[in-house]
Write an enzyme that holds these catalytic residues in place. Structure first.
Site, PDB file in Angstrom:
ATOM      1  N   ARG A 105      21.758  22.426  12.948  1.00 37.39           N
ATOM      2  CA  ARG A 105      21.345  22.696  14.315  1.00 37.39           C
ATOM      3  C   ARG A 105      22.546  23.223  15.087  1.00 37.39           C
ATOM      4  NH1 ARG A 105      19.533  18.817  18.413  1.00 37.39           N
ATOM      5  NH2 ARG A 105      21.655  18.046  18.424  1.00 37.39           N
ATOM      6  N   GLY A 128      11.789  17.786  17.797  1.00 40.23           N
ATOM      7  CA  GLY A 128      12.843  16.944  18.370  1.00 40.23           C
ATOM      8  C   GLY A 128      12.151  15.995  19.323  1.00 40.23           C
ATOM      9  N   THR A 129      11.628  14.919  18.745  1.00 38.04           N
ATOM     10  CA  THR A 129      10.748  14.053  19.538  1.00 38.04           C
ATOM     11  C   THR A 129      11.504  13.218  20.569  1.00 38.04           C
ATOM     12  OG1 THR A 129      10.801  12.572  17.660  1.00 38.04           O
ATOM     13  CG2 THR A 129       8.817  13.916  17.935  1.00 38.04           C
ATOM     14  N   ASN A 130      12.847  13.164  20.455  1.00 42.62           N
ATOM     15  CA  ASN A 130      13.590  12.479  21.525  1.00 42.62           C
ATOM     16  C   ASN A 130      13.438  13.278  22.812  1.00 42.62           C
ATOM     17  OD1 ASN A 130      14.543  10.818  19.475  1.00 42.62           O
ATOM     18  ND2 ASN A 130      16.418  12.024  19.193  1.00 42.62           N
ATOM     19  N   ASP A 131      13.794  14.562  22.731  1.00 42.02           N
ATOM     20  CA  ASP A 131      13.664  15.402  23.918  1.00 42.02           C
ATOM     21  C   ASP A 131      12.198  15.665  24.253  1.00 42.02           C
ATOM     22  OD1 ASP A 131      16.136  16.031  25.184  1.00 42.02           O
ATOM     23  OD2 ASP A 131      16.746  17.043  23.346  1.00 42.02           O
ATOM     24  N   ARG A 177      -5.194 -28.948  15.756  1.00 41.47           N
ATOM     25  CA  ARG A 177      -4.126 -27.956  15.621  1.00 41.47           C
ATOM     26  C   ARG A 177      -4.594 -26.568  16.012  1.00 41.47           C
ATOM     27  NH1 ARG A 177      -0.616 -30.155  11.065  1.00 41.47           N
ATOM     28  NH2 ARG A 177      -1.937 -31.756  10.161  1.00 41.47           N
ATOM     29  N   CYS A 195      12.785  15.399  13.499  1.00 43.56           N
ATOM     30  CA  CYS A 195      14.147  14.883  13.367  1.00 43.56           C
ATOM     31  C   CYS A 195      14.547  13.986  14.529  1.00 43.56           C
ATOM     32  CB  CYS A 195      15.142  16.011  13.165  1.00 43.56           C
ATOM     33  SG  CYS A 195      15.184  17.158  14.546  1.00 43.56           S
ATOM     34  N   MET A 238       2.662 -23.058  18.875  1.00 40.60           N
ATOM     35  CA  MET A 238       1.650 -23.727  19.682  1.00 40.60           C
ATOM     36  C   MET A 238       1.580 -25.203  19.309  1.00 40.60           C
ATOM     37  SD  MET A 238      -1.137 -20.776  20.118  1.00 40.60           S
ATOM     38  CE  MET A 238      -1.202 -20.498  18.386  1.00 40.60           C
ATOM     39  N   GLY A 249       5.166 -23.008  14.670  1.00 45.17           N
ATOM     40  CA  GLY A 249       5.762 -23.859  15.702  1.00 45.17           C
ATOM     41  C   GLY A 249       5.563 -23.372  17.124  1.00 45.17           C
ATOM     42  N   ARG A 293      23.843  17.714  13.541  1.00 41.93           N
ATOM     43  CA  ARG A 293      24.145  18.050  14.944  1.00 41.93           C
ATOM     44  C   ARG A 293      25.569  18.589  14.988  1.00 41.93           C
ATOM     45  NH1 ARG A 293      21.153  12.778  15.852  1.00 41.93           N
ATOM     46  NH2 ARG A 293      19.518  13.199  17.376  1.00 41.93           N
ATOM     47  N   SER A 295      11.006  21.977  13.674  1.00 44.40           N
ATOM     48  CA  SER A 295      11.361  20.566  13.546  1.00 44.40           C
ATOM     49  C   SER A 295      11.161  19.944  14.917  1.00 44.40           C
ATOM     50  CB  SER A 295      12.808  20.421  13.084  1.00 44.40           C
ATOM     51  OG  SER A 295      13.142  19.055  13.020  1.00 44.40           O
ATOM     52  N   HIS A 304      12.540 -25.397  11.299  1.00 44.97           N
ATOM     53  CA  HIS A 304      12.235 -24.317  12.245  1.00 44.97           C
ATOM     54  C   HIS A 304      13.256 -23.190  12.134  1.00 44.97           C
ATOM     55  CE1 HIS A 304      12.457 -22.365  16.237  1.00 44.97           C
ATOM     56  NE2 HIS A 304      11.139 -22.362  16.098  1.00 44.97           N
ATOM     57  N   TYR A 320       7.901  16.896   6.324  1.00 44.44           N
ATOM     58  CA  TYR A 320       8.957  15.900   6.116  1.00 44.44           C
ATOM     59  C   TYR A 320       9.291  15.161   7.405  1.00 44.44           C
ATOM     60  CZ  TYR A 320      12.296  19.142   8.311  1.00 44.44           C
ATOM     61  OH  TYR A 320      12.954  19.953   9.194  1.00 44.44           O
ATOM     62  N   ARG A 373      -1.564 -20.275   3.068  1.00 41.76           N
ATOM     63  CA  ARG A 373      -1.528 -18.960   3.725  1.00 41.76           C
ATOM     64  C   ARG A 373      -0.547 -18.104   2.945  1.00 41.76           C
ATOM     65  NH1 ARG A 373       1.590 -21.184   9.071  1.00 41.76           N
ATOM     66  NH2 ARG A 373       3.437 -21.880   7.997  1.00 41.76           N
ATOM     67  N   LYS A 384      -5.481 -20.315   9.701  1.00 44.00           N
ATOM     68  CA  LYS A 384      -5.550 -21.671   9.171  1.00 44.00           C
ATOM     69  C   LYS A 384      -7.006 -22.060   8.895  1.00 44.00           C
ATOM     70  CE  LYS A 384      -3.331 -26.044  10.114  1.00 44.00           C
ATOM     71  NZ  LYS A 384      -1.910 -25.806   9.938  1.00 44.00           N
TER      72      LYS A 384
END
Ligand code: PEP
Ligand code: MG
Length: 890
Positions: free
Chosen positions: A633, A782-785, A99, A847, A110, A108, A577, A780, A471, A867, A355, A29
Site C-alpha cells: 500500500r 479498508g474497513t477501519n476507514d 438453582r 485488510c 447466579m 457462580g 503499510r 481491498s 471459582h 481473502y 454439561r 442444567k
C-alpha cells in the site's frame, strides 16, 4: 399468552418432560438433567421452571404468569409421589435445592439455595430419618445462612460472627468440633439475628421458602455479576434463566457420603483421563467454594500430585466404578467432554449435573483432534469445536526453559500460559491500573464472582486457597488468563501491603511471573518464548485449511512480522503499510526534507535518498514471501504525521538534522488540518506530488527484478492505492505506475506479473465500485476507514463513548472490532457486486482489523471475498474462523 402454556417441566423417577435439545426453554442444567434421567442415570427427581417464566417475570414488572402457581403445586405433588416424601411433613420431610440454570452456563454468577424445606419441626424429622441430629442441625444452619444471604439479602458476616464467637466461647478451632447441641444453639442465634435485623421471623413455611427462593433466582438474572458476565460472554439478556427445584441428596451424611465434580477429560490439557475432585462428608458447594481443598478422584492423579489421603477410587471403589460407567456413557452420548457434578449419599451415587465442559484452548484443541481420531466426531466437527478466539491463548508466550526461576511458591496449575505483572491485591485497583496500561497480577486468598472485573483486567491470577475447580480456576480458564490456585503457603497481609511466603515478603507493585502451566509463582519478570505450532495445532489447522474457501493473508511490513505471518500460515501479505517504513531513524530526515522541499526538484532529491532503503524493504519482504502475493500500500497518512509539532520538538529536530527550525515549524503549521483523517492523505498526496508514488513504484519493480534475478522465481507484487474516491484518481496513478513498470522492465530485460488495485475505504468508492473496477485490478476493503467514514465515527476517538453505546444496546458491538454488517457490510456487499459485474473475477479482500475477527470473517465469507488479511498473530484465528464460516454455509 395462551391459557394452557406449560411453564413447569418435571424430570426424574424414570421419566422426563424435556430433553437436552430444549436448552433455550429449560436452561442448560434443566435440559441436561432431563436428558440424564431419560438415559436412566440416577438423577434426583425435580422440576424446572422455564426461561419463559423469567422473561414473563421481567416483562410484567416482576409478576409471574397466572398459571404458574398451580403448575408448581402439581409438580411438587408429583415430586412428593416420586420421592415418597412430603414437603413440610414432620415425619418424612421433602427437602429441595433451588438453582438457576441459564441457556449458557454462567458459573457462580447466579444464586443457589440448598436444604430448602427445613424448619424447627422438619429438622427433627430429618434428624430421625438420618439418625444424625448433628447433621440435621448443621444442614438447618446452612440453609438459614444461604437463604438469608440469597433471598433475604443479609450479609454472610453476620452469621460468621455468631459462629465465630460460639467457637471462641467453647474453645473450638474447626466447625467439625461443634456438636448437635452446639448447632441447635447456633440455629437459634441465627434466627434471632435475622428477626432482629428484619423485624420479622425467618420464614418457617416451606411453601413461602420455596417462592422466596424462586423469586431470588429469577432476580439474580439482573444482579451486577450476572450482567457483567453476560456482557463479557455475549449472552443476551433476553434469554433469561430457568429455575431448577430438585430433591436434595446429601453428601454430608457422614463418612460414606461425598460430593464431587469431574471432567471426562482433563480440562486443562485435554488429556484423555478421568479427572476431578471430591470431598468426603461435604455438601456440593464446599468443593467449588474453595474453602476445603478437595482430593483427586483417581489413584493415578493422587499419586502424580504426590498427595496423601485417599482418592475416590480408593475410598469408595464401588461408587467409583459406577461413576466411571456413567461418565463414559455421558461422553459417548453427548459426543463431547462433560463436566459432571455428583453426590454420594450413604454409598448411593447421584448425578446432579452434566454439561459440555469448559476447557482451555489447549484442551479444546486436543479433545477435538483426539475425538475425531477416535471416530467420535468427524474432522469437520472437530474444526467447528474450537473457538477461534480461544486460539489466542495458544499463541501466547511461555517461560523460557533457560530462564533461571526464582521460585516464590507453588500452587495448582489451574489455567495454563505465563504472564508477568505487578502484584495487586484488590480487584478494583487491578481494573484501574490495567485501564492505565499497567500489567498486573491479581493475588487473592480466593476469588468470588464480585472480583470478576479485576480478574478480567489482570494478566494472571494467584490464589492461596481453592482447588482446580475453584471459582478462580474455572473463571481464569474461561478467560484464558494464566492462574495458580491453592498456593497454600502464601499469606496476604493487607495491612503491610504485601504477601508472605515463609520468611519472604513480596510487596504490592513488585513484579512477579505466574506460570499457570506448572503452578509456579516466580519473582521478577521471566524471559518468554514463543509457542510451538506443531502437533494437534497443526493437525486442526490442516483440517481447517481443507474446509475453508477464503485465503488468509497478513498485515505486515517488517521482515519479522512477515516471517511470523508465514510461520502462522499466512498465504500472502494483504497489507504492507509503507509509511511505517518511513519512520526509521535513518530515513525520517529524508522524509522531512521531502516535506520541506518547495520544488519538485527538491522533493525528488529527497526521495532519491529514500529510494535505496525502500527498495531494500521490498527485497526483504519478497524474499520472505517467495511466491506468495505481497500487497504494497503506497503512502497513506497526512504528511504532518512525519513532522515534529511543538516548538521544542522542532528545535531538537533542527539541531539534529541541520534543517531550519523556523521552516520546520512553519511547514508543520501549514500542514495542520482540523480534520486530518478526511484531509490531505492517501492517493490525494500523490495526485499533488506524483513523485512520491513514482519512487515507491520504482522501488517495488526494481526489488522484484532483483529478487527474480537472485532466486530465479518472480515475486508477486500487488500495488494498492489508498483512499480512492474516484476512478480518475486511479486512472492517473495507475498510468504512472504502469509507465514506471514498463521502464524498469525494459531496463532490466524482464517482466514481472503485477496488479494495481485500490482500497475501498470511502462510501463513494463503494458506491462507484463498478466504475472504479474498470481500472482497479483488485479491491481491498479498508474497513477501519470504511467504518469511520460510513458511520461518521472517529476510529481514534469514539472508544470513549462506544462502550456506553454497546452497554445501552444502541449498537450491538463496537463496529471497529466486529463489522457493522447492517450498514458498513451493506456497502461491502454492494461494492463486491458492482465491482465483479464490471470486471469478471475481480480479486476481493479485506485488510481492516476486522480481517482477524471471527464474526466479521463469517460475514466476509457470506459476502464472497477471496481473502481476509489480519495481524500475523491472528492468522491462525482467521484460518479457523474462515473454515467455520465455510462449514456453516454448508
Ligand atoms: C483501513 O482503513 O481499514 C486500513 C486497513 O488502512 P489503515 O488502517 O492503514 O488506515
Ligand atoms: Mg485506511
Amino acid at each position: 399468552m395462551s391459557t394452557s402454556k406449560q411453564w413447569v417441566y418435571g424430570f426424574g423417577g424414570g421419566e422426563s418432560a424435556g430433553d437436552a435439545s430444549m436448552k433455550a426453554l429449560l436452561g442448560g442444567k434443566g435440559a441436561n438433567l432431563a436428558e440424564m434421567a431419560k438415559l436412566g442415570l440416577p438423577v434426583p427427581p425435580g422440576f424446572t421452571l422455564t426461561t419463559e417464566v423469567c422473561t414473563e417475570f421481567y416483562k410484567n414488572n416482576r409478576a409471574y404468569p397466572g398459571e404458574l402457581s398451580g403448575q408448581v403445586d402439581a409438580a411438587l405433588a408429583a415430586l412428593e409421589a416420586k420421592t415418597g416424601k412430603k414437603f413440610g411433613d414432620v415425619a418424612n420431610p421433602l427437602l429441595v435445592s433451588v438453582r438457576s440454570g441459564a441457556r449458557a452456563s454462567m458459573p457462580g454468577m447466579m444464586d443457589t439455595v440448598l436444604n430448602l424445606g427445613l424448619n424447627d419441626q422438619t429438622v427433627e424429622g430429618l434428624a430421625q430419618l438420618s439418625g444424625d441430629k448433628r447433621f440435621a442441625y448443621d444442614s438447618y444452619r446452612r440453609f438459614i445462612q444461604m437463604y438469608s444471604n440469597v433471598v433475604l439479602e443479609l450479609e454472610h458476616h453476620m452469621f460468621e460472627e455468631i459462629l465465630g464467637s460460639h467457637k471462641d466461647t467453647n474453645d473450638y478451632r474447626t466447625d467439625t468440633e461443634l456438636t448437635a447441641e452446639d448447632w441447635i444453639q447456633v440455629v437459634a442465634e441465627y434466627k434471632r439475628a435475622v428477626e432482629k435485623k428484619l423485624g420479622k421471623p425467618f420464614p418457617s413455611d416451606p411453601k413461602e421458602q420455596l417462592w422466596g427462593a424462586i423469586g431470588a433466582v429469577f432476580s439474580s438474572w439482573m444482579n451486577d455479576r450476572a450482567i457483567f458476565y453476560r456482557k463479557h460472554n455475549n449472552i443476551p439478556e433476553s434469554w433469561g434463566t430457568a429455575v431448577n427445584v430438585q430433591a436434595m441428596v446429601f453428601g454430608n451424611m457422614g463418612e460414606t457420603s461425598a460430593t464431587g465434580v469431574a471432567f471426562t477429560r482433563d480440562p486443562s490439557t485435554g488429556e484423555k483421563r478421568f479427572y476431578g475432585e471430591y470431598l468426603i462428608n461435604a455438601q456440593g458447594e464446599d468443593v467449588v467454594a474453595g474453602i476445603r481443598t478437595p482430593k483427586p478422584l483417581t489413584k493415578a492423579s493422587r499419586e502424580a500430585m504426590g498427595e496423601g489421603g485417599l482418592s475416590l477410587e480408593e475410598a469408595m471403589p464401588v461408587v467409583f466404578a459406577e461413576l466411571t460407567a456413567h461418565y463414559q456413557k455421558l461422553e459417548a452420548h453427548y459426543r463431547d467432554m462433560q463436566d459432571l457434578e455428583f453426590t454420594v449419599e450413604r454409598d448411593r451415587l447421584y448425578m446432579l449435573q452434566t454439561r459440555n465442559g469448559k476447557r482451555t484452548a489447549k484442551a479444546a484443541l486436543k479433545i477435538a483432534v483426539d475425538m475425531a481420531r477416535e471416530g467420535l466426531i468427524t474432522e469437520k466437527e472437530a474444526v467447528q469445536r474450537v473457538d477461534p478466539s480461544a486460539l489466542d491463548q495458544l499463541l501466547h508466550p511461555t517461560i523460557s526453559p533457560k530462564y533461571h526461576r526464582d521460585l516464590i511458591c507453588r500452587g495448582l496449575p489451574a489455567s495454563p500460559g505465563a504472564a508477568v505483572g505487578a502484584v495487586v491485591f484488590d480487584p478494583d485497583e487491578a481494573a484501574n491500573l490495567a485501564t492505565a496500561g499497567k500489567a498486573v497480577i491479581l493475588v487473592r486468598e480466593e476469588t468470588s464472582p464480585e472480583d470478576i472485573h479485576g480478574m478480567h483486567a489482570a494478566k494472571a491470577i494467584v490464589t492461596s486457597r481453592g482447588g482446580m475447580t475453584s471459582h478462580a480456576a474455572v473463571v481464569a480458564r474461561g478467560m484464558g488468563r494464566p492462574c495458580v490456585s491453592g498456593a497454600g503457603e502464601l499469606r496476604i497481609d493487607m495491612k503491610a501491603g504485601a504477601f508472605k511466603v515463609g520468611g519472604r515478603v513480596v510487596k504490592l507493585g513488585e513484579t512477579i511471573t505466574v506460570d499457570g502451566s506448572s503452578g509456579e509463582v516466580l519473582f521478577g519478570a521471566a524471559d518468554m518464548v514463543q509457542p510451538e505450532l506443531t502437533g494437534d495445532f497443526a493437525t486442526l489447522m490442516e483440517w481447517a485449511d481443507k474446509a475453508r474457501r477464503m485465503k488468509v493473508r497478513a498485515n505486515a511490513e517488517t521482515p519479522e512480522d512477515a516471517a511470523t505471518a508465514v510461520k502462522f500460515g499466512a498465504e500472502g501479505i494483504g497489507l504492507c503499510r509503507t509509511e511505517h517504513m518511513f519512520f526509521d531513524a535513518e530515513r525520517i530526515a529524508a522524509v522531512r526534507e521531502m516535506i520541506l522541499a518547495e520544488t519538485e526538484k527538491g522533493r525528488v532529491a529527497a526521495l532519491d535518498k529514500l529510494f535505496p532503503h525502500q527498495r531494500q524493504d521490498f527485497v526483504d519482504l519478497f524474499e520472505i514471501m517467495g511466491p506468495r502475493p505481497v500487497t504494497i500500500r503506497f503512502l497513506d497518512p497526512p504528511l504532518h504525521e512525519f513532522l515534529p509539532h511543538t516548538e521544542e520538538d522542532c528545535e531538537a529536530v533542527a539541531k539534529a538534522t541541520g534543517v531550519d527550525a523556523k521552516a520546520l515549524l512553519a511547514r508543520a503549521r501549514e500542514l495542520h488540518e482540523v480534520n486530518p483523517m478526511l484531509g490531505f492523505r492517501g492517493c490525494r498526496l500523490a495526485i499533488v506530488y506524483p513523485e512520491i508514488y513514482d519512487m515507491q513504484a520504482r522501488a517495488v519493480f526494481e526489488a522484484a527484478c532483483d529478487v527474480a534475478e537472485a532466486k530465479g522465481a518472480a515475486p508477486v507484487p500487488e500495488i494498492m492505492i489508498p483512499f480512492v474516491l474516484a476512478k480518475r484518481e486511479l486512472d492517473f496513478l495507475k498510468g504512472r505506475v504502469d509507465a514506471i513498470a514498463a521502464e524498469v522492465f525494459a531496463k532490466r530485460g524482464r517482466k514481472i506479473e503485477y496488479l494495481v488495485g485500490t482500497m475501498i475505504e470511502l462510501p463513494r468508492a463503494a458506491l462507484l465500485a463498478g466504475e472504479i473496477a474498470q481500472t482497479a485490478e483488485f479491491f481491498s476493503f479498508g474497513t477501519n476507514d470504511l467504518t469511520q467514514t460510513t458511520m461518521g465515527l472517529s476510529r481514534d476517538d469514539s472508544g470513549k463513548f462506544l462502550g456506553t453505546f454497546v452497554e445501552r444496546g444502541v449498537l450491538p458491538q463496537d463496529p471497529f472490532v466486529s463489522i457493522d454488517a447492517q450498514g458498513v457490510g451493506e456497502l461491502v456487499g454492494l461494492a463486491c457486486e458492482r465491482g465483479r459485474a464490471a470486471r469478471q473475477g475481480l480479486k476481493l479482500g479485506v485488510c481492516g482489523e476486522h480481517g482477524g475477527d471471527p464474526s466479521s470473517v463469517a460475514f466476509f465469507e457470506r459476502a464472497g471475498l477471496d481473502y481476509v488479511s489480519c495481524s500475523p498473530y491472528r492468522v491462525p484465528i482467521a484460518r479457523l474462523a474462515a473454515a467455520q464460516a465455510a462449514l456453516a454455509k454448508g
